[in-house]
Scaffold this motif. Sequence first.
Motif, PDB file in Angstrom:
ATOM      1  N   ASP A  64     -35.384 -28.204  30.795  1.00  0.00           N
ATOM      2  CA  ASP A  64     -36.621 -27.718  31.396  1.00  0.00           C
ATOM      3  C   ASP A  64     -37.474 -26.977  30.376  1.00  0.00           C
ATOM      4  N   GLY A  65     -38.684 -26.660  30.784  1.00  0.00           N
ATOM      5  CA  GLY A  65     -39.640 -25.952  29.944  1.00  0.00           C
ATOM      6  C   GLY A  65     -40.648 -26.934  29.372  1.00  0.00           C
ATOM      7  N   PHE A  66     -41.834 -26.464  29.073  1.00  0.00           N
ATOM      8  CA  PHE A  66     -42.888 -27.318  28.541  1.00  0.00           C
ATOM      9  C   PHE A  66     -42.412 -28.083  27.312  1.00  0.00           C
ATOM     10  N   TRP A  67     -41.677 -27.394  26.444  1.00  0.00           N
ATOM     11  CA  TRP A  67     -41.170 -28.005  25.212  1.00  0.00           C
ATOM     12  C   TRP A  67     -39.739 -28.524  25.372  1.00  0.00           C
ATOM     13  N   GLY A  68     -39.147 -28.367  26.563  1.00  0.00           N
ATOM     14  CA  GLY A  68     -37.751 -28.740  26.751  1.00  0.00           C
ATOM     15  C   GLY A  68     -36.808 -27.748  26.096  1.00  0.00           C
ATOM     16  N   GLN A  69     -37.288 -26.527  25.936  1.00  0.00           N
ATOM     17  CA  GLN A  69     -36.560 -25.503  25.198  1.00  0.00           C
ATOM     18  C   GLN A  69     -35.565 -24.720  26.036  1.00  0.00           C
ATOM     19  N   ASP A  70     -35.551 -24.897  27.351  1.00  0.00           N
ATOM     20  CA  ASP A  70     -34.681 -24.107  28.217  1.00  0.00           C
ATOM     21  C   ASP A  70     -33.275 -24.679  28.262  1.00  0.00           C
ATOM     22  N   VAL A  71     -32.605 -24.616  27.137  1.00  0.00           N
ATOM     23  CA  VAL A  71     -31.248 -25.137  27.020  1.00  0.00           C
ATOM     24  C   VAL A  71     -30.315 -24.225  27.800  1.00  0.00           C
ATOM     25  N   ASP A  72     -29.597 -24.807  28.736  1.00  0.00           N
ATOM     26  CA  ASP A  72     -28.666 -24.056  29.569  1.00  0.00           C
ATOM     27  C   ASP A  72     -27.352 -23.925  28.812  1.00  0.00           C
ATOM     28  N   ASP A  73     -27.099 -22.775  28.204  1.00  0.00           N
ATOM     29  CA  ASP A  73     -25.909 -22.579  27.388  1.00  0.00           C
ATOM     30  C   ASP A  73     -24.620 -22.786  28.171  1.00  0.00           C
ATOM     31  N   SER A  74     -24.597 -22.437  29.454  1.00  0.00           N
ATOM     32  CA  SER A  74     -23.357 -22.601  30.214  1.00  0.00           C
ATOM     33  C   SER A  74     -23.024 -24.063  30.435  1.00  0.00           C
ATOM     34  N   ALA A  75     -24.037 -24.904  30.559  1.00  0.00           N
ATOM     35  CA  ALA A  75     -23.794 -26.337  30.771  1.00  0.00           C
ATOM     36  C   ALA A  75     -23.289 -27.002  29.497  1.00  0.00           C
ATOM     37  N   ARG A  76     -23.593 -26.390  28.332  1.00  0.00           N
ATOM     38  CA  ARG A  76     -23.210 -26.996  27.066  1.00  0.00           C
ATOM     39  C   ARG A  76     -22.046 -26.282  26.409  1.00  0.00           C
ATOM     40  N   SER A  77     -21.482 -25.257  27.064  1.00  0.00           N
ATOM     41  CA  SER A  77     -20.395 -24.515  26.431  1.00  0.00           C
ATOM     42  C   SER A  77     -19.123 -25.332  26.397  1.00  0.00           C
ATOM     43  N   ASP A  78     -18.319 -25.057  25.414  1.00  0.00           N
ATOM     44  CA  ASP A  78     -17.044 -25.747  25.222  1.00  0.00           C
ATOM     45  C   ASP A  78     -15.991 -25.031  26.065  1.00  0.00           C
ATOM     46  N   PRO A  79     -15.302 -25.737  26.984  1.00  0.00           N
ATOM     47  CA  PRO A  79     -14.285 -25.099  27.817  1.00  0.00           C
ATOM     48  C   PRO A  79     -13.204 -24.404  26.984  1.00  0.00           C
ATOM     49  N   ALA A  80     -12.970 -24.838  25.765  1.00  0.00           N
ATOM     50  CA  ALA A  80     -11.972 -24.218  24.905  1.00  0.00           C
ATOM     51  C   ALA A  80     -12.389 -22.811  24.491  1.00  0.00           C
ATOM     52  N   ASP A  81     -13.692 -22.510  24.603  1.00  0.00           N
ATOM     53  CA  ASP A  81     -14.190 -21.188  24.238  1.00  0.00           C
ATOM     54  C   ASP A  81     -13.914 -20.150  25.325  1.00  0.00           C
ATOM     55  N   ASP A  82     -13.601 -20.598  26.533  1.00  0.00           N
ATOM     56  CA  ASP A  82     -13.381 -19.674  27.663  1.00  0.00           C
ATOM     57  C   ASP A  82     -12.046 -18.973  27.569  1.00  0.00           C
TER      58      ASP A  82
END
Length: 115
Positions: free
Chosen positions: A97-115
């Motif tokens: 989302d965002g005019f430039w597509g800049q609203d990167v959702d960090d939770s959607a792209r996080s690595d499950p191994a990082d949890d």
Amino acid sequence: MPTVSFRGREIDCEAGATLREVLLDAEETPHNGRSRLLNCRGHGSCGTCAVVVDGSILEPTRRERLRLSFPPHDADSGLRLACQTLVLGDVVVEKFDGFWGQDVDDSARSDPADD
């Protein structure tokens, strides 16, 4: 022949094709909202075609790195400019989302191994 996966579609293209052109030729768009009309038409200067690309692509150009290094983008976001990205093999493309597509959702792209 590489395949571009975008918004539930599989789009075949030639190796070395520019991602922006592949999407536009398939009647898709790497732009959100009014940026479909207000963009640089593939010159790498506006940043409105920013997407996340997973797969075989050429490294970022100098122009692309420069544009993605200032707001509203962040050089560490993992975004690529569709107009500067050459498709070398199969890729999966995601537009945020965002005019430039800049609203990167960090939770959607996080690595499950990082949890």
